[in-house]
Scaffold this motif. Structure first.
Motif, PDB file in Angstrom:
ATOM      1  N   ALA A  44      76.394 -44.731   1.440  1.00  0.00           N
ATOM      2  CA  ALA A  44      75.195 -43.902   1.574  1.00  0.00           C
ATOM      3  C   ALA A  44      73.941 -44.725   1.292  1.00  0.00           C
ATOM      4  N   LEU A  45      73.980 -45.548   0.251  1.00  0.00           N
ATOM      5  CA  LEU A  45      72.833 -46.399  -0.080  1.00  0.00           C
ATOM      6  C   LEU A  45      72.552 -47.402   1.027  1.00  0.00           C
ATOM      7  N   ALA A  46      73.608 -47.952   1.616  1.00  0.00           N
ATOM      8  CA  ALA A  46      73.427 -48.920   2.698  1.00  0.00           C
ATOM      9  C   ALA A  46      72.679 -48.288   3.868  1.00  0.00           C
ATOM     10  N   GLY A  47      72.946 -47.027   4.133  1.00  0.00           N
ATOM     11  CA  GLY A  47      72.238 -46.332   5.199  1.00  0.00           C
ATOM     12  C   GLY A  47      70.771 -46.107   4.883  1.00  0.00           C
ATOM     13  N   LEU A  48      70.456 -45.998   3.595  1.00  0.00           N
ATOM     14  CA  LEU A  48      69.072 -45.766   3.171  1.00  0.00           C
ATOM     15  C   LEU A  48      68.265 -47.051   2.994  1.00  0.00           C
ATOM     16  N   HIS A  49      68.957 -48.183   2.844  1.00  0.00           N
ATOM     17  CA  HIS A  49      68.287 -49.454   2.553  1.00  0.00           C
ATOM     18  C   HIS A  49      68.731 -50.531   3.548  1.00  0.00           C
TER      19      HIS A  49
END
Length: 64
Positions: A44-49
């Motif tokens: 999820a973080l990879a998708g946001l950053h």
């Protein structure tokens, strides 16, 4: 959610040590519930950053 790349020793050097982009690396064990949960959060973080690369190292399969 974005994909988290599994690193080997060779890929660690190429993708993390010598890269010019920031990286987040999780050292995990696939048999633990906490590590499986962490992978979902990292995706999820990879998708946001998108300016960061996200990786994991399975400590049970990693070379010493």
């Amino acid at each position: 959610m974005a994909e988290i790349t599994l690193l080997t020793a060779d890929l660690f050097t190429a993708e993390v040590k010598t890269a010019r982009i920031s990286a987040v690396v999780a050292f995990t064990a696939g048999w633990t519930d906490a590590c499986r949960e962490l992978e979902a959060h990292m995706a999820a973080l990879a998708g946001l950053h998108p300016g960061y690369r996200f990786f994991k190292v399975d400590i049970d399969d990693a070379e010493p």
